[in-house]
Design a protein around this motif. Structure first.
Motif, PDB file in Angstrom:
ATOM      1  N   CYS A  79     -32.236  -1.747  21.863  1.00  5.69           N
ATOM      2  CA  CYS A  79     -33.062  -1.554  23.044  1.00  5.69           C
ATOM      3  C   CYS A  79     -34.520  -1.054  23.089  1.00  5.69           C
ATOM      4  CB  CYS A  79     -32.141  -0.414  23.872  1.00  5.69           C
ATOM      5  SG  CYS A  79     -32.720   1.374  23.268  1.00  5.69           S
ATOM      6  N   THR A  80     -35.110  -1.360  24.272  1.00  4.14           N
ATOM      7  CA  THR A  80     -36.485  -1.145  24.325  1.00  4.14           C
ATOM      8  C   THR A  80     -36.607  -0.259  25.627  1.00  4.14           C
ATOM      9  OG1 THR A  80     -37.084  -3.342  23.497  1.00  4.14           O
ATOM     10  CG2 THR A  80     -38.800  -2.260  24.676  1.00  4.14           C
ATOM     11  N   VAL A  81     -37.522   0.648  25.384  1.00  2.00           N
ATOM     12  CA  VAL A  81     -37.809   1.583  26.474  1.00  2.00           C
ATOM     13  C   VAL A  81     -38.756   1.033  27.419  1.00  2.00           C
ATOM     14  CG1 VAL A  81     -38.676   4.004  26.974  1.00  2.00           C
ATOM     15  CG2 VAL A  81     -37.329   3.687  24.926  1.00  2.00           C
ATOM     16  N   LEU A  82     -38.298   1.057  28.426  1.00  2.20           N
ATOM     17  CA  LEU A  82     -39.137   0.452  29.757  1.00  2.20           C
ATOM     18  C   LEU A  82     -39.712   1.490  30.533  1.00  2.20           C
ATOM     19  CD1 LEU A  82     -36.893  -2.357  30.874  1.00  2.20           C
ATOM     20  CD2 LEU A  82     -38.577  -2.628  29.337  1.00  2.20           C
ATOM     21  N   ASP A  83     -39.183   2.501  30.821  1.00  2.17           N
ATOM     22  CA  ASP A  83     -39.598   3.603  31.780  1.00  2.17           C
ATOM     23  C   ASP A  83     -39.142   4.838  31.403  1.00  2.17           C
ATOM     24  OD1 ASP A  83     -41.359   4.311  33.938  1.00  2.17           O
ATOM     25  OD2 ASP A  83     -39.744   4.418  35.195  1.00  2.17           O
ATOM     26  N   VAL A  84     -39.773   5.934  31.390  1.00  2.00           N
ATOM     27  CA  VAL A  84     -39.329   7.337  31.439  1.00  2.00           C
ATOM     28  C   VAL A  84     -40.026   8.149  32.438  1.00  2.00           C
ATOM     29  CG1 VAL A  84     -39.012   9.477  29.875  1.00  2.00           C
ATOM     30  CG2 VAL A  84     -39.091   6.960  28.835  1.00  2.00           C
ATOM     31  N   ARG A  85     -39.075   8.939  33.245  1.00  2.00           N
ATOM     32  CA  ARG A  85     -39.693   9.725  34.184  1.00  2.00           C
ATOM     33  C   ARG A  85     -38.747  10.913  34.488  1.00  2.00           C
ATOM     34  NH1 ARG A  85     -36.352   9.826  38.642  1.00  2.00           N
ATOM     35  NH2 ARG A  85     -35.012   7.589  39.094  1.00  2.00           N
ATOM     36  N   PRO A  86     -39.274  11.983  35.171  1.00  2.00           N
ATOM     37  CA  PRO A  86     -38.318  13.213  35.158  1.00  2.00           C
ATOM     38  C   PRO A  86     -37.459  12.803  36.221  1.00  2.00           C
ATOM     39  CG  PRO A  86     -40.657  13.885  35.388  1.00  2.00           C
ATOM     40  CD  PRO A  86     -40.637  12.305  35.331  1.00  2.00           C
ATOM     41  N   ALA A  87     -36.008  13.449  36.140  1.00  4.63           N
ATOM     42  CA  ALA A  87     -35.299  13.036  37.274  1.00  4.63           C
ATOM     43  C   ALA A  87     -35.395  14.063  38.121  1.00  4.63           C
ATOM     44  CB  ALA A  87     -33.683  13.278  36.526  1.00  4.63           C
ATOM     45  N   ALA A  88     -34.858  13.498  39.600  1.00  4.17           N
ATOM     46  CA  ALA A  88     -35.047  14.279  40.725  1.00  4.17           C
ATOM     47  C   ALA A  88     -34.133  15.535  40.766  1.00  4.17           C
ATOM     48  CB  ALA A  88     -34.865  13.543  42.059  1.00  4.17           C
ATOM     49  N   GLU A  89     -33.995  16.464  41.474  1.00  4.77           N
ATOM     50  CA  GLU A  89     -32.720  17.455  41.602  1.00  4.77           C
ATOM     51  C   GLU A  89     -31.472  16.899  41.861  1.00  4.77           C
ATOM     52  OE1 GLU A  89     -33.623  21.201  43.389  1.00  4.77           O
ATOM     53  OE2 GLU A  89     -35.430  21.252  42.914  1.00  4.77           O
ATOM     54  N   ASP A  90     -31.575  15.875  42.794  1.00  8.25           N
ATOM     55  CA  ASP A  90     -29.929  15.457  43.195  1.00  8.25           C
ATOM     56  C   ASP A  90     -29.554  14.334  42.264  1.00  8.25           C
ATOM     57  OD1 ASP A  90     -32.270  13.669  43.851  1.00  8.25           O
ATOM     58  OD2 ASP A  90     -31.002  12.474  45.534  1.00  8.25           O
ATOM     59  N   GLU A  91     -30.154  13.762  41.393  1.00  5.36           N
ATOM     60  CA  GLU A  91     -29.926  12.986  40.458  1.00  5.36           C
ATOM     61  C   GLU A  91     -29.344  14.021  39.239  1.00  5.36           C
ATOM     62  OE1 GLU A  91     -33.010   9.157  40.229  1.00  5.36           O
ATOM     63  OE2 GLU A  91     -33.896  11.071  39.575  1.00  5.36           O
ATOM     64  N   VAL A 126     -26.832   6.716  20.644  1.00  4.35           N
ATOM     65  CA  VAL A 126     -27.995   5.910  21.123  1.00  4.35           C
ATOM     66  C   VAL A 126     -28.675   6.914  21.727  1.00  4.35           C
ATOM     67  CG1 VAL A 126     -28.754   4.186  22.831  1.00  4.35           C
ATOM     68  CG2 VAL A 126     -26.700   3.513  21.412  1.00  4.35           C
ATOM     69  N   GLU A 127     -28.163   7.895  22.563  1.00  8.12           N
ATOM     70  CA  GLU A 127     -29.047   9.013  23.284  1.00  8.12           C
ATOM     71  C   GLU A 127     -29.757   9.692  22.141  1.00  8.12           C
ATOM     72  OE1 GLU A 127     -27.987  11.061  27.124  1.00  8.12           O
ATOM     73  OE2 GLU A 127     -27.067  12.106  25.784  1.00  8.12           O
ATOM     74  N   ASP A 128     -29.118   9.988  21.058  1.00 11.46           N
ATOM     75  CA  ASP A 128     -29.816  10.995  20.115  1.00 11.46           C
ATOM     76  C   ASP A 128     -30.895  10.118  19.503  1.00 11.46           C
ATOM     77  OD1 ASP A 128     -27.897  13.076  20.428  1.00 11.46           O
ATOM     78  OD2 ASP A 128     -26.817  12.562  18.541  1.00 11.46           O
ATOM     79  N   ALA A 129     -30.862   9.051  19.221  1.00 15.63           N
ATOM     80  CA  ALA A 129     -31.758   8.127  18.673  1.00 15.63           C
ATOM     81  C   ALA A 129     -32.875   8.090  19.690  1.00 15.63           C
ATOM     82  CB  ALA A 129     -31.256   6.446  18.145  1.00 15.63           C
ATOM     83  N   LEU A 130     -32.844   7.945  21.008  1.00 19.32           N
ATOM     84  CA  LEU A 130     -33.844   8.035  21.943  1.00 19.32           C
ATOM     85  C   LEU A 130     -34.648   9.196  22.210  1.00 19.32           C
ATOM     86  CD1 LEU A 130     -31.991   5.466  24.577  1.00 19.32           C
ATOM     87  CD2 LEU A 130     -33.970   5.072  23.056  1.00 19.32           C
ATOM     88  N   ASN A 131     -34.043  10.217  21.746  1.00 20.18           N
ATOM     89  CA  ASN A 131     -34.941  11.512  22.008  1.00 20.18           C
ATOM     90  C   ASN A 131     -36.318  11.270  21.524  1.00 20.18           C
ATOM     91  OD1 ASN A 131     -32.924  13.319  22.913  1.00 20.18           O
ATOM     92  ND2 ASN A 131     -31.826  13.821  21.162  1.00 20.18           N
ATOM     93  N   PHE A 132     -37.055  11.880  22.378  1.00 19.62           N
ATOM     94  CA  PHE A 132     -38.571  11.764  21.961  1.00 19.62           C
ATOM     95  C   PHE A 132     -39.386  10.531  21.990  1.00 19.62           C
ATOM     96  CE2 PHE A 132     -36.867  15.559  20.334  1.00 19.62           C
ATOM     97  CZ  PHE A 132     -37.026  16.644  21.117  1.00 19.62           C
ATOM     98  N   LYS A 133     -38.565   9.186  22.225  1.00 22.59           N
ATOM     99  CA  LYS A 133     -39.116   8.041  22.323  1.00 22.59           C
ATOM    100  C   LYS A 133     -40.018   7.758  23.676  1.00 22.59           C
ATOM    101  CE  LYS A 133     -37.281   6.207  18.637  1.00 22.59           C
ATOM    102  NZ  LYS A 133     -37.652   7.119  17.589  1.00 22.59           N
ATOM    103  N   GLU A 134     -40.819   6.706  23.459  1.00 20.28           N
ATOM    104  CA  GLU A 134     -41.872   6.534  24.759  1.00 20.28           C
ATOM    105  C   GLU A 134     -41.753   5.111  25.091  1.00 20.28           C
ATOM    106  OE1 GLU A 134     -45.694   9.045  24.353  1.00 20.28           O
ATOM    107  OE2 GLU A 134     -45.359   8.166  22.457  1.00 20.28           O
ATOM    108  N   VAL A 135     -42.128   4.775  26.357  1.00 21.60           N
ATOM    109  CA  VAL A 135     -42.105   3.460  26.600  1.00 21.60           C
ATOM    110  C   VAL A 135     -42.816   2.442  25.785  1.00 21.60           C
ATOM    111  CG1 VAL A 135     -43.182   1.978  28.277  1.00 21.60           C
ATOM    112  CG2 VAL A 135     -42.443   4.016  29.156  1.00 21.60           C
TER     113      VAL A 135
END
Length: 155
Positions: A129-141, A44-53
């Motif tokens: 699945c449907t992509v609802l949001d994408v954001r850069p992760a914070a350093e602590d995440e 699933v992660e591979d299939a989601l590469n480069f997808k957008e909201v």
């Protein structure tokens, strides 16, 4: 923004059996850290590469790509006397010895059948699945290997 390594991805998903019956669906959005952190099935992660909201992904997962092949060696008979008194069919028991969660599948003649396989082991499933949001992760995440905050892990 496209999905990339170290992005926090928020999804709404459905998991269906091979007949198209819904097994599970998200009532709340699911957030995971993208990039091999074991937050979602690798295929699933591979299939989601480069997808957008707004983009959707639908794919079939073979047992080895989802909940694993069914392993008969993870089924055992246990005398009821060795189990908690509230043990019932459909219940779960955890063992500190092996780290497995055992599902009670049958009780008969003073014995319980315990199954350490995931309930969906050995089954092909459909993941949508449907992509609802994408954001850069914070350093602590990134450091912790999971998202924090809304729909993620709370510390």
């Amino acid at each position: 923004m496209k999905i990339f390594t170290n992005a926090v991805v928020t999804l709404r998903f459905r998991l269906l059996d091979a007949d198209g019956e819904v097994i599970e669906q998200s009532n709340e959005p699911l957030a995971y850290l993208h990039g091999g952190y074991s937050g979602i099935f690798p295929k699933v992660e591979d299939a989601l590469n480069f997808k957008e909201v707004g983009e959707k992904v639908k794919l079939s997962l073979e047992p080895a790509e989802a909940f694993g092949d069914y392993d008969p060696s993870l089924v055992r008979l246990e005398p009821l006397i060795n189990l908690p008194p509230d043990t019932v069919v459909g219940g779960y028991l955890s063992s500190g010895n092996d780290g497995l969660v055992w599902r009670v599948t049958e009780i008969s003649d003073g014995q319980a059948v315990l199954d350490g396989n995931h309930e969906l082991a050995g089954q092909r499933v459909l993941f949508e699945c449907t992509v609802l949001d994408v954001r850069p992760a914070a350093e602590d995440e990134i450091e912790h290997g999971h998202p924090h905050g809304a729909h993620g892990h709370q510390h």
